[in-house]
Write an enzyme that holds these catalytic residues in place. Structure first.
Site, mmCIF file in Angstrom:
data_model
loop_
_atom_site.group_PDB
_atom_site.id
_atom_site.type_symbol
_atom_site.label_atom_id
_atom_site.label_comp_id
_atom_site.label_asym_id
_atom_site.label_seq_id
_atom_site.Cartn_x
_atom_site.Cartn_y
_atom_site.Cartn_z
ATOM 1 N N SER A 285 -41.262 41.980 -19.388
ATOM 2 C CA SER A 285 -41.028 42.603 -18.082
ATOM 3 C C SER A 285 -42.172 43.552 -17.712
ATOM 4 O O SER A 285 -43.333 43.157 -17.696
ATOM 5 C CB SER A 285 -39.677 43.325 -18.103
ATOM 6 O OG SER A 285 -39.310 43.772 -16.824
ATOM 7 N N ASP A 579 -35.709 34.655 -12.204
ATOM 8 C CA ASP A 579 -34.907 34.755 -13.428
ATOM 9 C C ASP A 579 -33.732 35.714 -13.270
ATOM 10 O O ASP A 579 -33.183 36.193 -14.257
ATOM 11 C CB ASP A 579 -35.781 35.176 -14.611
ATOM 12 C CG ASP A 579 -36.352 36.588 -14.480
ATOM 13 O OD1 ASP A 579 -36.026 37.281 -13.501
ATOM 14 O OD2 ASP A 579 -37.129 37.008 -15.367
ATOM 15 N N HIS A 630 -33.318 37.347 -17.176
ATOM 16 C CA HIS A 630 -34.465 38.229 -17.378
ATOM 17 C C HIS A 630 -34.449 38.961 -18.725
ATOM 18 O O HIS A 630 -35.474 39.026 -19.410
ATOM 19 C CB HIS A 630 -34.542 39.245 -16.244
ATOM 20 C CG HIS A 630 -35.718 40.158 -16.329
ATOM 21 N ND1 HIS A 630 -37.009 39.704 -16.188
ATOM 22 C CD2 HIS A 630 -35.812 41.499 -16.557
ATOM 23 C CE1 HIS A 630 -37.844 40.716 -16.316
ATOM 24 N NE2 HIS A 630 -37.149 41.810 -16.551
#
Length: 672
Positions: A285, A579, A630
């Site tokens: 991320s 996602d 995610h």
């Protein structure tokens, strides 16, 4: 003798006698109540209170039971003994060891599939790699994403002493503080709006070690699965390092306050000296943006001083997992109105609880003080995200383009009409990425604007000479469109991310005619934050508090739902591809197009893209082996395989894989 009050049976001359109509109404009301009671009794068992109440208790107990660990029982025993000792009390034979033993025996008999914290795949990938004869080869560095790292208090100020060494972010203690000590919790987590550092009295630091980001709370893993599988191929704290950080800080302040990048550089160099092997970095991320910043920082003679060949000499491979390379659309609404899809699509009870604990204004204050999260502001503007004439990721039959990232349901009236009085900004029109970025910044305090200007940049640079020069400007280092990758021709890059879960992409907003932003009201009271810590006081004094019009309050138009539009609008949010958190545009465009060009990748570093379809198992709370949501993607089998393959020296076996149209979308973007 007991006195009993009798009902009145005689006639009262001052009261009216009941009429036939009154009696009929009373009779009808009684019949209605009786009918309602019968319906209540005739409800199905599964919908009755007699079932739901005990079911809720049992479900809560099962969840709590699944999260208990042996150390929790040990801590309970220690705390109970300490408490009894304080009051000079004792319980003969107090010993929870037998309870612990019975609990472990019972828990071991629960089938793996029914456990909430595990699903039976622990160490599976690592064991398969070990069976191939693969073992630890390159040292591994793990970089968490935003909000993944636990934060704990180190303040000895009397106001914050009750929090000392307690996690204020992450862990169940956070839930306790938010529930019972909300105001102090907010005060501790906020950063100073001018310096971007600790406010007076508070001192929050990132937790240390692998446990800092292995799990967010007990039972909700983040990096734990990857650590388990790395351990199965002989990784431990001698060749594995998780580098937690205070994700609230701007990247510049991460180094200034905590020396984060200096320590990361030293760790990697230490691995190289001891093992004579280059390191593999895996980032998730926002951690992917941290790594890109680190690459430029370590090369810079004014900062890391490693020189232009440091990355080439020290990094074997870089794996970006669900990287926020070009920002996140939901970050824009978080900074504008403190909202995102998760908040506007709550049911009324959930929305009430959220507003009770954190109002929109409080969420705005938190987001805007956390400069680190501002690095996820969308990058590239209209060239990447599209304009009013269309966006690269629009569906072929769309009736509303994603290029209009913020739209308003009611067309604005002409300027100068009664609805646009003097001193109030005119109603906005539909906005593209460029226009929305400027408009959102105008609706934030100038301390936030100043922070953005001094730390970040969000454009696109096509001139190679300027791109090279940007290597000396730390404001550009978080934007892959404005800096070049390091000159490291032997380093391998992997972009791994999920696809197939709807992700918020564009928004419909509403405004109230007579409600104004708090920053606008402050200006009207002469409290213009532009003059906070200003270098040019004369310029502040020359300006007028009425130079800028008042800004009306804006929020996601949760009342607007239209299933006929393409894409469908639900509660003011239009979904796109991604996602579930990061948009496909941000996840893959640089990987399949931007970094394939010498302009941004002068060393022609190999960039392999692996897209994973989102195929969760409905019966598993975290989706199982084939999820690509995610966060849950960190537990997916394929992500673990890719990280272990790179770490054990067989990264060349990873092949590209696509399940989306990202290459077609990227080809439509205005790179040149």
């Amino acid at each position: 003798m007991t006195l009993v009050k009798r009902a009145k049976t005689w006639s009262d001359p001052d009261s009216a006698a009941p009429t036939d109509t009154t009696i009929a109404e009373a009779t009808a009301a009684l019949q209605s109540e009786v009918s309602a009671l019968k319906k209540e009794k005739s409800k199905p068992l599964l919908a009755s209170r007699r079932f739901l109440f005990p079911f809720g208790i049992i479900l809560g107990a099962l969840i709590a039971f699944s999260l208990i660990e042996p150390r929790d029982l040990q801590d309970l025993h220690a705390h109970l003994s300490l408490l009894l000792g304080e009051y000079e009390l004792s319980i003969p034979g107090l010993d929870l060891s037998s309870v612990e033993a019975e609990w472990q025996r019972l828990r071991s008999n629960i089938p793996e599939i029914w456990r909430f914290t595990n699903d039976g795949r622990e160490f599976e990938v690592g064991e398969a790699m070990s069976a191939r004869g693969l073992t630890a080869h390159h040292p591994v560095i793990l970089i968490p994403g935003v909000i993944s790292t636990g934060l704990e208090s180190w303040s000895t100020d009397p106001e914050y002493r009750p929090f000392f060494r307690q996690k204020l972010w992450g862990g169940f203690n956070m839930l306790s503080q938010v529930t019972f000590n909300r105001d102090k919790w907010i005060a501790a987590l906020l950063l100073d709006p001018v310096t971007g550092l600790d406010p007076p009295g508070a001192k929050i630091r990132a937790a240390e070690g692998i446990e800092a980001a292995a799990s967010f709370v007990q039972g909700y893993w983040v990096w734990a699965k990857i650590v388990e599988n790395l351990a199965a191929v002989n990784y431990d704290t001698n060749n594995l390092h998780l580098a937690p950080y205070d994700w609230r800080l701007s990247y510049y302040n991460l180094e200034e306050r905590d020396g984060y990048f200096s320590r990361l550089k030293t760790t990697i160099e230490g691995f190289k000296r001891r093992q004579n092997r280059k390191a593999v970095i895996a980032a998730h991320s926002m951690g992917a943006t941290v790594v890109l910043y680190f690459f430029k920082w370590v090369e810079s003679p004014e900062h890391g001083g490693g020189g232009p060949d440091w990355v080439e000499n020290h990094i074997e491979a870089y794996i970006s997992v669900a990287g926020t390379h070009l920002g996140v659309a939901k970050a824009m609404t978080a900074f504008l109105s403190g909202e995102m899809r998760d908040t506007v699509q709550m049911n009324r009870a959930g929305a009430y609880v959220l507003e009770r604990f954190f109002s929109r204004a409080e969420r705005q204050r938190l987001f805007r003080s956390w400069a680190g999260s501002a690095s996820m502001w969308i990058k590239g503007g209209d060239a990447i995200w599209g304009g009013l004439d269309g966006a690269p990721d629009d569906a072929h039959n769309c009736t509303q383009t994603h290029g209009s990232i913020i739209a308003f349901r009611t067309p604005p009236p002409p300027l100068g009409t009664a609805s646009t009085p003097a001193g109030v900004e005119p109603d906005p029109t539909n906005m593209t990425a460029d226009a929305a970025s400027a408009w959102i910044l105008e609706h934030t305090p100038s301390t936030f604007q100043k922070m953005m200007e001094t730390n970040f940049s969000f454009g696109i640079e096509r001139d190679e000479a300027v791109l090279k020069a940007n290597g000396a400007d730390h404001r550009k280092w978080t934007n892959p469109l404005e800096v070049q990758l390091p000159y490291a021709p032997s380093m391998k890059m992997f972009c791994v991310y999920g696809h197939g879960k709807e992700t918020e992409r564009s928004y419909w907003y509403a405004q109230q005619l007579n409600e104004y932003e708090e920053t606008s009201i402050d200006r009207s009271d002469g409290l213009d934050p532009l003059c906070v810590d200003a270098e040019d006081k004369a310029a502040c004094e020359a300006g007028s508090i009425f130079d800028r019009p008042l800004a009306r309050k804006s929020w996601i138009d949760a009342e607007f739902t239209d299933a006929k539009l393409v894409p469908e609008v639900l509660n003011g949010v239009a979904q796109g591809e991604g996602d579930g958190t990061v948009n496909l545009v941000s996840l893959g465009a640089m990987c399949v197009e931007g970094w394939k060009r010498p302009r941004w990748n002068p060393a022609n570093i190999s960039v392999v893209t692996v897209e994973l379809p989102h195929r969760p198992v409905p019966s598993l709370p975290r989706g199982g082996a084939n999820t690509s949501e995610h966060v849950d993607i960190l537990g997916s089998t394929r992500v673990n395989e890719i990280i272990l393959m790179a770490a054990t020296g067989v990264g060349h076996e990873v092949e590209e894989s696509f399940v989306s149209d990202i290459r077609r979308y990227a080809a439509k973007m205005k790179w040149d």
